[in-house]
Design an enzyme around this catalytic site. Structure first.
Site, PDB file in Angstrom:
ATOM      1  N   CYS A  67      -9.401  -2.146 -46.837  1.00 47.82           N
ATOM      2  CA  CYS A  67      -9.005  -0.778 -46.490  1.00 47.82           C
ATOM      3  C   CYS A  67     -10.126   0.214 -46.791  1.00 47.82           C
ATOM      4  CB  CYS A  67      -7.747  -0.402 -47.275  1.00 47.82           C
ATOM      5  SG  CYS A  67      -7.195   1.292 -47.020  1.00 47.82           S
ATOM      6  N   CYS A 111       0.835  -1.203   0.000  1.00 45.80           N
ATOM      7  CA  CYS A 111       0.000   0.000   0.000  1.00 45.80           C
ATOM      8  C   CYS A 111       0.874   1.258   0.000  1.00 45.80           C
ATOM      9  CB  CYS A 111      -0.919  -0.019   1.218  1.00 45.80           C
ATOM     10  SG  CYS A 111      -2.120   1.314   1.232  1.00 45.80           S
ATOM     11  N   THR A 113      -0.981  -1.469  -5.637  1.00 48.55           N
ATOM     12  CA  THR A 113      -1.257  -0.277  -6.426  1.00 48.55           C
ATOM     13  C   THR A 113      -0.029   0.590  -6.653  1.00 48.55           C
ATOM     14  OG1 THR A 113      -1.956   0.828  -4.398  1.00 48.55           O
ATOM     15  CG2 THR A 113      -3.684  -0.154  -5.777  1.00 48.55           C
TER      16      THR A 113
END
Length: 422
Positions: free
Chosen positions: A342, A135, A201
């Protein structure tokens, strides 16, 4: 139907999909709802000394119309009493004995405190422990979380202290906020970790409101760095899992975390060495029911591949992941435009002309029809044109026959060194 059961360092689970330690695993009510929905395991929201959370605490980053491409939070560990959490863990395990319950733990780096919390948590019947060394906000300022996880000696010591008291497997959750995650992974292994999980994180600031000039989120006009997760972090997480999986000194199972939103993401993580995966942001975005699609998708994929067990996926792509110096410099691909597909939007030409190698020509047929064509002799096979092309199948990247034998940078340097030696 394939066998989705996993055994991660002795922790058994009916499938590889676990909820990560986060708001979705904050209470027994939530974890039981998750198990009813089909999740194979849950890492209980981190337990430790009582804290006080703030409001607001979440923010999201949207991109090009996609909501929650990234997610940011400044929430800390559980703010519920330890006794209440332990009671709910006991009740949940009793009701769902075949599902994995792992307790995430975070305390100050002191041997006695680790011994105490490990014993109290194991007494209520958890299947394993996850030490939260990742953390990056709030707890880090108190010497815990990423503050510990960035110091290999503390990772090793705290892992060892937890192992001294533990009877169940110990997983060490690593912070990505570090130069080389393999260093702390090795420290965890040296401390006796039974497995590692990654990533926690990433240190971040979600944004700034350009009208009020407040950070996003803000608390009474003040902001703070938080933890970033969600789909945007998946490439970073996948790389860190792969780096640990291919390191012979990190010979323990890996629980993969970071941007996993679909069964395809889970397959990628498992191919790169994860023995199971943990999910947070996707569940917060869409609810617990997303696991149904994850289970069905993984089952169908394994059946189509003729793979009997999900365990047979683990690490199958690790040997294909290496350092740049081991890549074949004589391997060659070029772009080819399929004129039947295309749509002449010219995005490939603009991208190549402005930012790549100027090898796509704008030509005109005798009847006046304009078309695009790649000069293959000048194409370096960078993939940019196929990446920006909005039409599937309009551009193929085609492998050319080798004109020279394979030669890596490392091999080239060895040959050159030999010439100099002579």
């Amino acid at each position: 139907m394939a066998d989705l059961r996993i055994n991660l360092a002795g922790i058994e689970s009916p499938n590889p999909f676990w909820l990560a330690s986060a708001p979705p695993t904050n209470s027994g009510y939530q974890v039981q709802r998750a198990f009813e929905a089909g999740w194979g395991g849950a890492v209980w929201k981190t337990l430790g000394e009582p804290i006080i959370n703030t409001t607001a605490r979440f923010a999201a980053v949207s991109f090009n119309g996609k909501k929650v491409a990234g997610f940011n939070n400044i929430e800390l560990i559980t703010d519920r009493p330890l006794e209440v959490n332990l009671k709910e863990i006991y009740e949940t395990k009793k009701r769902f004995p075949n599902h994995a319950i792992i307790a995430s733990l975070m305390v100050e780096p002191e041997r006695e405190k680790w011994h105490e919390i490990v014993k109290r948590v194991e007494d209520v019947g958890v299947d394993g422990l996850e030490l939260n060394f990742g953390c990056p906000h709030g707890m880090a300022e108190r010497g815990m979380g990423a503050a510990s996880g960035q110091q290999p000696d503390l990772v090793e010591a705290q892992t060892m202290w937890a192992k001294e008291a533990a009877r169940t497997p110990v997983i060490v959750k690593l912070t990505p906020n570090i130069t080389d995650i393999t260093v702390t992974a090795r420290a965890a292994v040296q401390g006796g970790a039974d497995a590692i999980s990654m990533i926690n994180t990433i240190n971040s600031l979600a944004g700034v409101d350009i009208d009020t000039w407040n950070t996003i989120p803000h608390v009474a006009g003040k902001g703070a760095h938080g933890g970033y997760c969600g789909p945007a972090v998946k490439p970073i997480a996948l790389n860190m899992v792969a780096e640990c999986a291919r390191n012979p000194l990190i010979n323990v199972p890996i629980s993969g975390i970071g941007g996993i939103s679909t069964w395809k993401d889970a397959v990628e993580f498992m191919l790169m060495g994860a023995g199971g995966v943990q999910v947070c942001t996707a569940a917060m975005h869409h609810g617990f029911s997303i696991v149904e699609d994850m289970i069905d998708g993984l089952n169908n994929y394994l059946d189509e591949k003729g793979i009997a067990s999900v365990h047979d996926l683990i690490g199958k792509s690790v040997e294909r992941y290496s350092d740049w110096g081991n890549l074949d410099l004589n391997y060659r691909i070029v772009a080819r435009i399929n004129q039947d597909v295309c749509i002449n939007c010219n995005k490939c030409h603009i991208a190549c002309e402005d930012t790549s190698h100027q090898c796509i020509d704008m030509l005109t047929d005798p009847d006046g029809t304009r078309y695009l064509q790649v000069r293959e002799d000048d194409c370096v096979g960078c993939n940019l044109c196929s990446i920006v092309c909005p039409e599937d199948g309009a551009i193929d990247m085609v492998e050319l026959t080798h004109e020279q034998p394979p030669m890596t940078w490392n091999e080239r340097q060895t040959v050159l060194a030999g010439f100099k030696g002579n």
